[in-house]
Design an enzyme around this catalytic site. Structure first.
Site, mmCIF file in Angstrom:
data_model
loop_
_atom_site.group_PDB
_atom_site.id
_atom_site.type_symbol
_atom_site.label_atom_id
_atom_site.label_comp_id
_atom_site.label_asym_id
_atom_site.label_seq_id
_atom_site.Cartn_x
_atom_site.Cartn_y
_atom_site.Cartn_z
ATOM 1 C CE LYS A 1 24.406 -7.213 28.121
ATOM 2 N NZ LYS A 1 23.053 -7.220 28.703
ATOM 3 C CB SER B 1 21.958 -2.296 27.274
ATOM 4 O OG SER B 1 21.353 -1.728 28.427
ATOM 5 C CB THR C 1 28.031 -34.589 25.527
ATOM 6 O OG1 THR C 1 28.985 -34.942 26.521
ATOM 7 C CG2 THR C 1 28.506 -35.098 24.171
ATOM 8 C CG HIS C 2 25.701 -34.319 29.398
ATOM 9 N ND1 HIS C 2 24.518 -34.920 29.757
ATOM 10 C CD2 HIS C 2 26.445 -35.284 28.780
ATOM 11 C CE1 HIS C 2 24.543 -36.198 29.407
ATOM 12 N NE2 HIS C 2 25.696 -36.443 28.799
ATOM 13 C CD GLU D 1 18.865 -12.535 23.374
ATOM 14 O OE1 GLU D 1 17.989 -12.077 24.117
ATOM 15 O OE2 GLU D 1 19.980 -11.997 23.222
ATOM 16 C CE1 TYR E 1 -13.302 -25.227 2.722
ATOM 17 C CE2 TYR E 1 -15.556 -24.722 3.368
ATOM 18 C CZ TYR E 1 -14.232 -24.342 3.232
ATOM 19 O OH TYR E 1 -13.845 -23.088 3.609
ATOM 20 C CG ASN F 1 22.246 -7.258 24.664
ATOM 21 O OD1 ASN F 1 23.101 -7.681 25.431
ATOM 22 N ND2 ASN F 1 21.485 -6.206 24.937
ATOM 23 C CB SER G 1 -10.606 -15.665 4.241
ATOM 24 O OG SER G 1 -11.230 -15.904 3.003
ATOM 25 C CE LYS H 1 -7.301 -20.282 2.171
ATOM 26 N NZ LYS H 1 -8.193 -21.006 3.110
HETATM 27 N N1 ARG Z 1 -12.438 -18.958 1.667
HETATM 28 C C1 ARG Z 1 -12.768 -20.344 1.693
HETATM 29 C C2 ARG Z 1 -11.628 -21.131 2.354
HETATM 30 O O1 ARG Z 1 -10.569 -20.668 2.350
HETATM 31 C C3 ARG Z 1 -12.976 -20.870 0.317
HETATM 32 C C4 ARG Z 1 -13.851 -22.080 0.269
HETATM 33 C C5 ARG Z 1 -15.234 -21.712 0.670
HETATM 34 N N2 ARG Z 1 -16.113 -22.829 0.517
HETATM 35 C C6 ARG Z 1 -17.345 -22.879 1.090
HETATM 36 N N3 ARG Z 1 -18.015 -23.948 0.891
HETATM 37 N N4 ARG Z 1 -17.772 -21.918 1.859
HETATM 38 O O2 ARG Z 1 -11.819 -22.191 2.880
#
Ligand code: ARG
Length: 450
Positions: free
Chosen positions: A280, A274, A152-153, A287, A314, A282, A20, A322
């Site tokens: 044009k 365009s 409205t509408h 958008e 966990y 735009n 990650s 993330k």
């Molecule tokens: N990179 C992991 C996450 O974002 C950190 C936590 C990892 N924990 C574990 N028990 N493997 O979730």
């Protein structure tokens, strides 16, 4: 970091699948702040001596500087930001670096980092929202007196002012800020000390750690603290709804800059041409905002779907929280910045707005209100005005020039100023109404508030 019980290396495919650090490197400053606070608590608990603490603190600060200046080499084999920093610390300062992880797990570590990151983003996004509000209030100031149809509408309803229309978005954005502030308040508790899921037999001063990191207190259940991603869901929702507001503004502007409406002209800097049709111009920014809002909605649904089936505490699924969060933060930040610039440079075409609002049909409700003032029940007044409107359409007569008395004696003396647009707008005097006076009062209120 866990190789004691293993005899074979992690497959390189699994490393590729599970790393990650290619995205969570962004948490480096939060991770380092959390680690320094944790090390200080270890010092006070007698797990580190003063020299050991100093060397950990200096080592972490140096690593932070190297990352900030792009001099750090992240290794996907070390999986995530936490292990990249810790491994590098130990490489730099020696075995004392290996003491840092006592009484801590990556589970409470990542939970802490993410709360710190979300808190920072709540503040940054709120500032960016204020910037857009200021641009809207500024445009509203030049347009407080400009009549425009309210719809409205998507059918012309009643006259409002352009200023009033723009201030509607300022209201929405204010609610967005209050959602961000609310999210910030609820998330601002320290999960550090929750360990992997069950705290630690090495008792650290959790409250002191919390204070050092600017938290308002500590979480009260280690299992909840490890599994909790509510703040991410809340922030994603606050971001998404703000995006939805920008998307609705975009749709208004897409309509307003058509030749059919022509209420505004966007600057050359915020429009595109365009490659084929030379005439044009735009509204691509609008958008794109509409389109990118789909991504924000997707990211919110992504996280909720991730959480819905997870047992305590966990689970590695949580690592997938993330990318959608970072993507939504980036997307909304850029959307706010570009929309602020575009609104600030937008030209309002007062003549076109006023011409569209000058259709006397927009004052049909005012005519019914007049009858109500003479004692006619509203339902009856509505029907009588409906008849007058029908007659105007049938005879192709502008409503204000109709011979009302011939439609119904109740219309005996319709005051001439009833069909004056400015008079009609000025008559809307209650709080929240679109009269230029009210709009100016709202602008004053916003100027002191923003
Ligand atoms: N990179 C992991 C996450 O974002 C950190 C936590 C990892 N924990 C574990 N028990 N493997 O979730």
């Amino acid at each position: 970091m866990w190789k004691g019980r293993f005899t074979r290396d992690t497959s390189s495919l699994v490393q590729q699948y599970g790393e990650s650090v290619s995205h969570d490197w962004r948490l480096y400053a939060h991770d380092i702040a959390g680690s320094i606070a944790h090390a200080r608590a270890q010092l006070h608990a007698g797990l580190l001596d003063a020299d050991e603490f100093r060397s950990i603190e200096n080592g972490l600060q140096e690593i932070g500087r190297d990352i900030a200046e792009g001099r750090f080499e992240f290794k996907t084999s070390l999986e995530d930001i936490h292990m990249n920093i810790e491994a590098e610390l130990t490489r730099r300062i020696g075995p004392v670096g290996a003491k840092l992880h006592a009484a801590r797990s990556r589970n409470d570590q990542v939970a802490t980092d993410m709360r710190l990151y979300c808190r920072e983003q709540c503040d940054k996004l709120a500032t960016a929202v204020t910037g857009l509000q200021r641009a809207l209030v500024d445009r509203a100031t030049t347009a407080a007196d400009i009549p425009v149809p309210g719809y409205t509408h998507l059918q012309r309803g009643q006259p409002v002012t352009v200023g009033h229309h723009l201030l509607a978005y300022v209201e929405m954005l204010e609610r967005d800020k209050s959602r961000l502030a609310d999210c910030r308040t609820r998330l601002n508790l320290s999960p550090l000390g929750s360990g992997a899921l069950a705290g630690s037999t090495l008792a650290l001063d959790r409250e002191a750690v919390a204070r050092e990191l600017g938290f308002d207190g500590v979480t009260h259940n280690s299992m909840d603290a490890i599994a909790d991603r509510d703040h991410i869901a809340e922030l994603l929702f606050a971001i998404t709804l703000c995006g939805v507001h920008l998307s609705r503004l975009s749709e208004d502007l897409v309509l307003w800059c058509t030749s059919e409406f022509a209420f505004v002209t966007l600057s050359d800097e915020h429009t595109t041409g365009s490659s084929l049709m030379p005439q044009k111009k735009n509204p691509d920014v609008c958008e794109l905002t509409r389109g990118k809002t789909g991504r924000l909605i997707g990211n919110l649904v992504n996280l909720l779907a991730n959480l819905k089936g997870l047992p305590l505490t966990y689970n590695r699924d949580l690592q997938e929280d993330k990318p959608p969060l970072f993507d939504s933060v980036d997307t909304l930040s850029l959307a706010l910045a570009v929309n602020t610039e575009m609104i600030a440079a937008m030209e309002i075409r007062a003549d076109r707005c006023r011409a569209a609002a000058s259709d006397p049909m927009l004052l049909a409700t005012d005519l019914a209100d007049h009858l109500v003032r003479t004692g006619v029940p509203f339902r009856h007044a509505h029907e009588l005005v409906g008849k007058a409107v029908g007659e105007a359409i049938r005879t192709a007569t502008p409503l204000d020039q109709l011979d009302f008395a011939s439609v119904d004696p109740a219309f005996a003396d319709v005051p001439r100023e009833l069909f004056s647009l400015d008079h009609a707008l000025a008559a809307r005097t209650t709080t929240g109404s679109p009269s230029p006076e009210r709009v100016k009062a709202e602008i004053t209120r916003w100027n002191s508030r923003l």
